[in-house]
Scaffold this motif. Structure first.
Motif, short mmCIF file in Angstrom:
data_model
loop_
_atom_site.label_atom_id
_atom_site.label_comp_id
_atom_site.label_asym_id
_atom_site.label_seq_id
_atom_site.Cartn_x
_atom_site.Cartn_y
_atom_site.Cartn_z
N LYS A 197 -7.14 -5.70 -5.29
CA LYS A 197 -7.40 -5.28 -6.67
C LYS A 197 -7.13 -3.80 -6.81
O LYS A 197 -7.16 -3.04 -5.84
CB LYS A 197 -8.80 -5.64 -7.11
CG LYS A 197 -9.90 -4.87 -6.43
CD LYS A 197 -11.26 -5.26 -6.99
CE LYS A 197 -12.32 -4.34 -6.40
NZ LYS A 197 -13.59 -4.45 -7.07
N LEU A 198 -6.86 -3.42 -8.03
CA LEU A 198 -6.54 -2.04 -8.39
C LEU A 198 -7.53 -1.59 -9.44
O LEU A 198 -7.74 -2.29 -10.43
CB LEU A 198 -5.12 -1.95 -8.94
CG LEU A 198 -4.68 -0.58 -9.45
CD1 LEU A 198 -4.07 0.21 -8.31
CD2 LEU A 198 -3.65 -0.74 -10.56
N VAL A 222 -0.50 -5.44 -6.03
CA VAL A 222 -1.73 -5.61 -5.27
C VAL A 222 -2.33 -7.01 -5.47
O VAL A 222 -2.90 -7.58 -4.54
CB VAL A 222 -2.73 -4.47 -5.56
CG1 VAL A 222 -3.47 -4.68 -6.85
CG2 VAL A 222 -3.70 -4.29 -4.42
N VAL A 273 -7.26 1.18 -4.51
CA VAL A 273 -6.70 -0.12 -4.16
C VAL A 273 -7.52 -0.68 -3.02
O VAL A 273 -7.74 0.01 -2.02
CB VAL A 273 -5.23 0.02 -3.71
CG1 VAL A 273 -4.65 -1.32 -3.32
CG2 VAL A 273 -4.39 0.68 -4.78
N MET A 292 1.91 -1.54 -10.08
CA MET A 292 0.93 -1.41 -9.01
C MET A 292 -0.06 -2.57 -9.05
O MET A 292 -0.37 -3.18 -8.02
CB MET A 292 0.16 -0.10 -9.12
CG MET A 292 0.91 1.11 -8.70
SD MET A 292 -0.21 2.52 -8.72
CE MET A 292 0.69 3.63 -9.77
N ILE A 306 2.34 1.69 -3.55
CA ILE A 306 1.33 2.13 -4.51
C ILE A 306 1.03 3.62 -4.30
O ILE A 306 0.94 4.38 -5.26
CB ILE A 306 0.07 1.26 -4.44
CG1 ILE A 306 0.39 -0.12 -5.02
CG2 ILE A 306 -1.10 1.92 -5.18
CD1 ILE A 306 -0.69 -1.15 -4.84
N ARG A 324 -9.24 0.23 1.96
CA ARG A 324 -9.31 0.90 0.65
C ARG A 324 -8.42 2.14 0.69
O ARG A 324 -8.54 2.96 1.60
CB ARG A 324 -10.74 1.29 0.33
CG ARG A 324 -10.84 2.05 -1.00
CD ARG A 324 -12.26 2.29 -1.39
NE ARG A 324 -12.83 0.99 -1.70
CZ ARG A 324 -14.12 0.74 -1.77
NH1 ARG A 324 -15.00 1.68 -1.52
NH2 ARG A 324 -14.56 -0.46 -2.07
N LEU A 336 0.83 -1.21 0.00
CA LEU A 336 0.00 0.00 0.00
C LEU A 336 0.86 1.26 0.00
O LEU A 336 0.55 2.23 -0.70
CB LEU A 336 -0.95 -0.01 1.19
CG LEU A 336 -2.02 -1.11 1.16
CD1 LEU A 336 -2.83 -1.12 2.45
CD2 LEU A 336 -2.92 -0.97 -0.06
#
Length: 148
Positions: free
Chosen positions: A121-122, A115, A136, A111, A52, A81, A49
């Protein structure tokens, strides 16, 4: 540099605030950071995280032409999130999103791969002239029952 000590010492929320401050100091872009109280996450999840958010904010600085960005970290149900958005110039998204790499958007590809490795998921949305939003989501069973 591979794993900033601020992440280990002070946690994800503080590390993201530090990234936002760094971006502002380098570029003058105003970055608003809002965070919920998050559960203790596994180190690999925190690192993904953080990376990203870091890549997203670097993209804001390098490509977006934005004057403002925001980062939101929230606990929702059984997931964490992280939403990064900017008011920059945006770009045309490829369909399918797996074509990012062939268009030279390697940061976004990285990214997505990161993830996926932690079961998340992205989602990327962007519109020319209206900015970009990256969301994310990753599993975090400890969020169940928390309020935002």
């Amino acid at each position: 540099a591979l794993r900033p000590s601020i992440l280990d010492d002070l946690g994800l929320a503080t590390a993201i605030k530090w990234l936002a401050e760094q971006l502002h100091n380098l570029s003058g872009i105003e970055v608003q950071v809002k965070t919920d109280t998050t559960p203790a996450l596994p180190p690999e999840t925190q690192l993904v995280l953080f990376r990203i958010a870091q890549e997203s904010l670097n993209n804001v600085q390098r490509h977006s032409g934005a004057s403002e960005a925001s980062v939101r970290v929230e606990c929702q149900g059984d997931e964490i999130r992280v939403t990064i958005s900017d008011n920059g110039k945006g770009f045309k998204l490829p369909r399918p999103l797996s074509e990012f790499a062939s268009q030279g958007k390697l940061g976004l590809t990285g990214m997505a791969e990161r993830v996926q490795l932690i079961g998340g998921k992205l989602d990327v949305s962007s519109q020319e002239g209206k900015g970009t939003t990256i969301v994310v989501t990753v599993p975090a069973k400890l969020c169940a029952g928390s309020s935002t």
